[in-house]
Design an enzyme around this catalytic site. Structure first.
Site, PDB file in Angstrom:
ATOM      1  N   LYS A 192       1.909  24.448  -3.111  1.00 37.30           N
ATOM      2  CA  LYS A 192       0.782  24.146  -2.715  1.00 37.30           C
ATOM      3  C   LYS A 192       0.639  22.465  -2.657  1.00 37.30           C
ATOM      4  O   LYS A 192       0.131  21.865  -3.465  1.00 37.30           O
ATOM      5  CB  LYS A 192      -0.539  24.462  -3.490  1.00 37.30           C
ATOM      6  CG  LYS A 192      -0.547  26.042  -3.259  1.00 37.30           C
ATOM      7  CD  LYS A 192      -1.523  26.834  -4.351  1.00 37.30           C
ATOM      8  CE  LYS A 192      -1.881  27.942  -4.082  1.00 37.30           C
ATOM      9  NZ  LYS A 192      -2.747  28.878  -4.890  1.00 37.30           N
ATOM     10  N   ARG A 252       0.859  -1.320  -0.133  1.00 37.81           N
ATOM     11  CA  ARG A 252       0.080  -0.081  -0.127  1.00 37.81           C
ATOM     12  C   ARG A 252       0.973   1.325   0.245  1.00 37.81           C
ATOM     13  O   ARG A 252       0.356   2.438  -0.616  1.00 37.81           O
ATOM     14  CB  ARG A 252      -0.958  -0.127   1.277  1.00 37.81           C
ATOM     15  CG  ARG A 252      -1.938   1.435   1.447  1.00 37.81           C
ATOM     16  CD  ARG A 252      -2.408   1.845   0.042  1.00 37.81           C
ATOM     17  NE  ARG A 252      -3.036   0.869  -0.635  1.00 37.81           N
ATOM     18  CZ  ARG A 252      -3.392   0.963  -2.003  1.00 37.81           C
ATOM     19  NH1 ARG A 252      -3.071   2.137  -2.439  1.00 37.81           N
ATOM     20  NH2 ARG A 252      -4.101   0.095  -2.399  1.00 37.81           N
ATOM     21  N   ASP A 293      -0.610  38.581 -11.565  1.00 35.49           N
ATOM     22  CA  ASP A 293      -1.332  37.432 -10.895  1.00 35.49           C
ATOM     23  C   ASP A 293      -2.855  37.973 -11.154  1.00 35.49           C
ATOM     24  O   ASP A 293      -3.321  39.195 -11.083  1.00 35.49           O
ATOM     25  CB  ASP A 293      -1.118  37.566  -9.314  1.00 35.49           C
ATOM     26  CG  ASP A 293      -2.113  36.584  -8.580  1.00 35.49           C
ATOM     27  OD1 ASP A 293      -1.961  35.536  -9.032  1.00 35.49           O
ATOM     28  OD2 ASP A 293      -2.470  36.910  -7.233  1.00 35.49           O
ATOM     29  N   LYS A 329       4.935  38.893  -2.203  1.00 32.85           N
ATOM     30  CA  LYS A 329       3.469  38.781  -2.795  1.00 32.85           C
ATOM     31  C   LYS A 329       2.755  40.026  -1.979  1.00 32.85           C
ATOM     32  O   LYS A 329       3.397  40.903  -1.480  1.00 32.85           O
ATOM     33  CB  LYS A 329       3.108  37.631  -2.421  1.00 32.85           C
ATOM     34  CG  LYS A 329       3.657  36.229  -3.269  1.00 32.85           C
ATOM     35  CD  LYS A 329       2.756  35.058  -3.091  1.00 32.85           C
ATOM     36  CE  LYS A 329       1.745  35.153  -4.218  1.00 32.85           C
ATOM     37  NZ  LYS A 329       0.968  33.800  -4.414  1.00 32.85           N
ATOM     38  N   GLU A 377       5.167  40.329  -6.992  1.00 35.81           N
ATOM     39  CA  GLU A 377       3.690  40.269  -7.577  1.00 35.81           C
ATOM     40  C   GLU A 377       3.106  41.522  -7.949  1.00 35.81           C
ATOM     41  O   GLU A 377       3.115  42.536  -7.198  1.00 35.81           O
ATOM     42  CB  GLU A 377       2.904  39.600  -6.458  1.00 35.81           C
ATOM     43  CG  GLU A 377       1.334  39.355  -7.077  1.00 35.81           C
ATOM     44  CD  GLU A 377       0.343  38.590  -5.824  1.00 35.81           C
ATOM     45  OE1 GLU A 377       0.436  37.347  -5.982  1.00 35.81           O
ATOM     46  OE2 GLU A 377       0.242  39.514  -4.967  1.00 35.81           O
TER      47      GLU A 377
END
Length: 317
Positions: free
Chosen positions: A139, A106, A230, A171, A204
């Protein structure tokens, strides 16, 4: 040796990820079902079978699982990382102690299925967004950053920064907390100078006004390499490719007209449907969080057969 090398990381390793997965699976008692039902010394073979089309990834990780459980397991692969495989194709085989195969099964499949799903998505997105280069993001699944980014690389896209340590990405929240774009860039350059770090900076921009700020500031900051444009793409089914890219095109035009040599990256609303329209704008990079945060695992099974005698096998149901 892996067909596609694993990205480097200062602390994370494939072996550590494998060890953590095996330990959480075994708990304190180990595989009680296997110990209770399979006689010690039973020999078996197990075949990895693709149950869907896709791009195979995670072969080296499955090898690490096998080696950690039983170094005596005999491993053979009929396909390599990065190869396109089809439903029904036999991918590889394990032979050896049946208990070891069942313990490793597994965990090996979990890694293979997730990494192959990521690689398949990366390959599809990379093809759709050409000539732009597809990047991943941070992410990723907690604890699996290294393997997720390795799978992206195997699929033909490119890992963005691996973590917080290898690239400065300024950012909106950094700009807000620093008091403005100029202040954030000044502080970043000062820190790099004082620390002796040789790292690139990306900033950004979410509006055309912020693009103007980047144009006005970029020559003052030698470590500034790229601007992230963005959410300048709006999904619109009435537009070619299902996306309104007019704002992105305008931003790119402003940068070009000003002679700004920064690399450009688009992010936000990037899907397989919109990628072609975004890539056609001339933007150099397209970052896609969905490659790793919304991965659909590729269906792969491991079918075990019991070795009865020399050359004889019986399927285990």
């Amino acid at each position: 040796e892996a067909a596609v090398p694993c990205p480097p990381h200062p602390t994370a390793t494939v072996e550590a990820a494998v060890r953590a997965a095996l330990e959480e699976d075994a708990g304190e008692l180990g595989d009680v079902t296997t110990v209770a039902t399979i006689a010690q010394g039973t020999q078996a073979a197990a075949e990895f079978l693709a149950k869907a089309d896709g791009v195979l990834a995670g072969v080296a990780v499955a090898d690490a699982v096998a080696a950690a459980v039983d170094p005596e397991l005999h491993v053979v692969w009929f396909a390599r990382d990065g190869e396109r495989v089809i439903k029904g194709q036999t991918l590889g085989e394990w032979r050896g102690d049946a208990r070891a195969i069942l313990v490793a099964e597994r965990v090996a499949l979990n890694f293979l299925q997730r990494m192959s799903g990521v690689a398949t998505a990366a390959a599809e997105m990379a093809a759709a967004a050409k000539p732009a280069v597809v990047l991943d993001t941070r992410k990723t699944a907690p604890g699996l950053r290294l393997l997720d980014k390795w799978a992206v690389k195997i699929g033909g896209a490119r890992p963005h920064r691996i973590g917080l340590y290898d690239y400065l990405m300024i950012k909106d929240n950094h700009i807000a907390a620093a008091g403005g774009m100029r202040e954030a860039l000044q502080a970043a350059e000062a820190h790099l100078g004082a620390s002796g770090l040789s790292l690139g900076i990306e900033v950004e921009a979410r509006t055309l006004e912020e693009v103007d700020q980047v144009i006005a500031l970029h020559k003052d900051y030698p470590h500034l390499q790229r601007v992230m444009l963005d959410n300048m793409v709006v999904k619109d089914a009435s537009k070619p490719g299902g996306a309104d890219v007019s704002m992105l095109r305008e931003a790119l035009g402003m940068l070009q007209q000003a002679g700004c040599q920064l690399e450009t990256e688009a992010s936000g609303n990037v899907t397989l449907e919109t990628a072609a329209a975004i890539g056609a704008t001339g933007v150099q990079f397209v970052s896609v969080g969905a490659l790793t945060h919304s991965v659909k695992a590729m269906d792969i099974s491991l079918n075990i057969v019991l070795q009865q005698g020399e050359g004889e096998m019986e399927a285990v149901q």
